[in-house]
Design an enzyme around this catalytic site. Structure first.
Site, PDB file in Angstrom:
ATOM      1  N   GLY A 158      26.572  40.820  25.147  1.00  0.00           N
ATOM      2  CA  GLY A 158      27.406  39.912  24.758  1.00  0.00           C
ATOM      3  C   GLY A 158      27.510  38.662  23.578  1.00  0.00           C
ATOM      4  N   GLY A 160      29.077  35.757  20.643  1.00  0.00           N
ATOM      5  CA  GLY A 160      30.798  35.610  20.234  1.00  0.00           C
ATOM      6  C   GLY A 160      30.683  34.112  19.648  1.00  0.00           C
ATOM      7  CG  MET A 162      32.185  29.530  22.292  1.00  0.00           C
ATOM      8  SD  MET A 162      32.353  27.839  21.142  1.00  0.00           S
ATOM      9  CE  MET A 162      32.257  26.250  22.385  1.00  0.00           C
ATOM     10  CB  ALA A 163      26.569  31.283  24.038  1.00  0.00           C
ATOM     11  CB  VAL A 165      25.401  36.624  27.647  1.00  0.00           C
ATOM     12  CG1 VAL A 165      24.912  35.862  28.668  1.00  0.00           C
ATOM     13  CG2 VAL A 165      25.908  35.498  27.302  1.00  0.00           C
ATOM     14  CE  LYS A 180      27.120  31.006  29.150  1.00  0.00           C
ATOM     15  NZ  LYS A 180      28.481  30.060  29.340  1.00  0.00           N
ATOM     16  CG  ASP A 274      38.938  28.365  31.313  1.00  0.00           C
ATOM     17  OD1 ASP A 274      39.948  28.659  30.868  1.00  0.00           O
ATOM     18  OD2 ASP A 274      37.284  28.670  30.428  1.00  0.00           O
TER      19      ASP A 274
END
Length: 480
Positions: A158, A160, A162-163, A165, A180, A274
């Site tokens: 995956g 996105g 922010m990072a 993976v 990650k 979170d």
């Protein structure tokens, strides 16, 4: 309207999705395996299938399509350079066919003609776009594996904002791991780098069966990476979306496993901050793993607490009131609230509060009354509904104070017994008869007698009896 304040959103909100969770379109990288990330478009969407005849295009049409969808050779640095060798070694193209395409590429005189070798291979139907995409993914994985010593990248799980993976194999121990990687655009941003390493250090302090384990964190060249346990499964968000609602027994099992993870973290002084469906993994055997400690903070970290004062850190749909207010002393009760909101989503199929934007949603967390979950899902037992409502009490002192207290009540509910801490809300106003409440014809009778109606005395008697009954019931429940 809720006053404006600095908000650090872990998951962007969109308006294109109705309940249960408009965050579906978020490009936030889920920890670990929110990895049912969209795969590249299938051949039927991305381009013609292998056996379909490919009509010849005019040069103007080729330029137009090239602008709309860049060729695979242009999307990855170095791929087109070695593409010829790759397609021949893989048996997709003969040496003569490759030579023909190379000659055509060399013969291009128009500087505006941006076709590459991959374009010519496609035009002659020597390969399909799907095959090129597969070769490119393999090339990317091999290239990435050279960046992190000791690991071989297998595929991307995956990505996105922010990072990204990856699924990888740790060569020394011959085991699958998830890695990650922080995007290169953040490699010079001290704030992102510090938060990235903080996540790794926080996870490394925890060793529990219901928490994704941290293995390593480091830097290779320009790339900062975090190696963690690979969990093969799906997120609770995915499962809830597929099943619409989880059965009470299944939801209790999930919440109890997460509560054990939180109990372990809280006992070591860490608050997750979170908790949400996308941060909870579940395997095929229904083993639950809590992931993504990117916002985790030590309870006694006064420096970080003061630096973040006045800011709302978290995901709007599951954030606690004290996090919204940016309070300094965030404690275990904030995680319990987030778990309660997650459980509410699991059993009702909708988030506790919705709105057009983050401020509206968070304002409802602060001020709006929660619709009891058993009003939306009548199959829920009263005890379980009471537990969820207590988890989501707006005042932290009215919530479960520890995860162990929550686990005690959940165990009782699972046995069809009355929870010890969660109690039904008693509204005395609905049980009593209002004094002096007139009945039809009562006013005229009172005027005729000049005194109090007998109904007044009856009302007082009924109220006293009801009050005694309520007190007795409360005493019995507390003693049990």
């Amino acid at each position: 309207m809720y006053p404006s304040r600095s908000i650090f959103l872990r998951e962007p909100m969109t308006n294109d999705h109705p309940q249960p969770d408009p965050s579906e379109a978020s490009d936030d990288v889920p920890a670990l395996m929110d990895s049912n990330a969209p795969d590249p478009a299938p051949a039927s969407e991305a381009g013609p299938v292998a056996d379909a005849p490919r009509p010849k295009k005019k040069e103007s049409e080729r330029r137009s399509s090239s602008e709309d969808m860049p060729s695979p050779g242009n999307t990855t640095a170095g791929f087109d350079t070695v593409l010829g060798k790759i397609v021949v070694e893989s048996g997709l193209v003969t040496s003569d066919e490759l030579e023909q395409c190379l000659e055509e590429a060399k013969a291009i005189e128009n500087p505006e003609d941006l076709r590459t070798l991959s374009d010519f291979l496609l035009e002659h139907d020597y390969v399909t776009r799907h095959q090129l995409e597969r070769l490119q993914k393999e090339f990317d994985a091999k290239k990435s594996s050279q960046r992190i010593p000791g690991y071989r990248i297998l595929k991307k799980l995956g990505s996105g904002a922010m990072a990204t993976v990856f699924l990888a194999k740790q060569l020394s121990l011959d085991r699958l791991v998830a890695i990650k990687v922080l995007p290169k655009k953040f490699s010079t941003d001290a704030n992102f780098i510090n938060r990235f390493y903080k996540e790794g250090r926080s996870a490394a302090q925890l060793n529990h069966a219901n928490i994704v384990q941290a293995y390593d964190v480091g830097q290779a060249g320009d790339h900062h990476y975090f190696v963690m346990e690979y969990v093969e499964g799906e997120t609770i968000y995915d499962r809830t979306k597929a099943e619409k609602r989880l059965h009470e027994a299944d939801a209790i099992d999930v919440v109890m496993q997460v509560a054990r993870a939180l109990q372990h973290a809280h006992e070591r002084g860490l608050i997750h901050r979170d908790i949400k469906p996308k941060n909870i993994m579940i395997t095929g055997r229904n083993n639950v793993k809590l992931a993504d400690l990117g916002l985790a903070r030590a309870v006694d970290d006064e420096v970080a607490a003061k630096a973040e004062a006045g800011r709302a850190y978290g995901t709007p749909y599951y954030i606690s009131p004290e996090q919204i207010r940016g309070e300094v002393d965030i404690g275990p009760q904030a995680d319990i609230y987030g778990l309660g909101a997650t459980c509410y989503h699991m059993v009702t199929g909708r988030v506790p509060f919705s709105g057009k934007n983050p401020s509206q949603v968070m304002h409802k967390h602060l001020k709006s009354e929660l619709t009891p979950p058993d009003h939306l899902n009548p199959s829920l037992t009263a005890g379980f509904s009471q537990v969820i409502e207590m988890m989501m009490a707006k005042k932290r002192e009215e919530r479960y104070q520890t995860a162990s207290d929550l686990l005690e009540d959940l165990e009782l509910v699972r046995k069809n017994e009355t929870p010890h801490y969660a109690r039904p809300k008693v509204d005395l106003s609905k049980l009593t008869v209002k004094l002096g409440q007139a009945q039809p014809g009562e006013g005229q009778a009172r005027e005729g007698t000049g005194g109090n109606s007998p109904l007044t005395a009856i009302s007082i008697t009924v109220n006293v009896v009801l009050a005694i009954i309520v007190i007795v019931l409360l005493l019995i429940s507390f003693n049990s």
